[in-house]
Write a protein that holds these residues in place. Sequence first.
Motif, mmCIF file in Angstrom:
data_model
loop_
_atom_site.group_PDB
_atom_site.id
_atom_site.type_symbol
_atom_site.label_atom_id
_atom_site.label_comp_id
_atom_site.label_asym_id
_atom_site.label_seq_id
_atom_site.Cartn_x
_atom_site.Cartn_y
_atom_site.Cartn_z
ATOM 1 N N PRO A 8 0.735 -1.091 -0.015
ATOM 2 C CA PRO A 8 -0.135 -0.051 -0.012
ATOM 3 C C PRO A 8 0.977 1.185 0.243
ATOM 4 N N GLY A 9 0.434 2.282 -0.720
ATOM 5 C CA GLY A 9 0.951 3.484 -0.933
ATOM 6 C C GLY A 9 2.197 3.555 -1.924
ATOM 7 N N PHE A 10 2.221 2.287 -2.653
ATOM 8 C CA PHE A 10 3.435 2.210 -3.711
ATOM 9 C C PHE A 10 2.960 1.505 -4.593
ATOM 10 N N TRP A 149 1.376 -6.686 -6.618
ATOM 11 C CA TRP A 149 1.754 -5.504 -6.534
ATOM 12 C C TRP A 149 2.387 -5.389 -8.050
ATOM 13 N N ASP A 150 2.286 -4.247 -8.466
ATOM 14 C CA ASP A 150 2.705 -3.424 -9.499
ATOM 15 C C ASP A 150 3.164 -2.148 -9.484
ATOM 16 N N HIS A 151 4.610 -2.038 -9.374
ATOM 17 C CA HIS A 151 5.205 -0.815 -9.006
ATOM 18 C C HIS A 151 5.458 0.012 -10.156
ATOM 19 N N THR A 156 1.486 5.938 -4.797
ATOM 20 C CA THR A 156 0.196 6.081 -5.050
ATOM 21 C C THR A 156 -0.642 6.905 -3.493
ATOM 22 N N ALA A 157 -1.587 7.662 -3.577
ATOM 23 C CA ALA A 157 -2.164 8.241 -2.652
ATOM 24 C C ALA A 157 -2.879 7.229 -1.518
#
Length: 157
Positions: A8-10, A149-151, A156-157
């Motif tokens: 979360p957050g990325f 996950w997909d960076h 991201t907010a």
Amino acid sequence: MKIVHASPGFGNALTEKQAEEFLSKSKLNLLLGTIDPKGEPNVHPVWYYYENGKLYVETSKSSSKVKNIKNNNAVYFCIDDEKIPYKGVRGKGTAKISENIEHNTPIASKIMIKYTGSLDNQIAKFLMDGVKNGFSVILEITPKYYATWDHSTGITA
């Protein structure tokens, strides 16, 4: 398919369609986590095949993976791409062991074709002989959830 965001957050979580595509098309190893009889974790890099929401692994009947799963069928798995942008799927599930040669042979064939390109090479022939002669089993993993996950999208907010 239950999907949660692994970081979360990325970046972002993969959608169900993206996760299925990643699992279906990836030739990365699956890292399979099992618990040995002493209660200690073991990690096993394996080839896998994904179909209809399940992960399949071919392995020797006498492997530590099989011994561990016979004692405790709870498993953890991770398939991740170490190339930027990082992407992957991990999760927890339960594993079932199949010793049925008729059931195992077509699944093992799909695994060999995925990783070796055909059934007409030395590695695939050797491994398929083990399946056809009952020396190998198929592990069927039923995931409880996927953490993905997909960076590629960054923070991201």
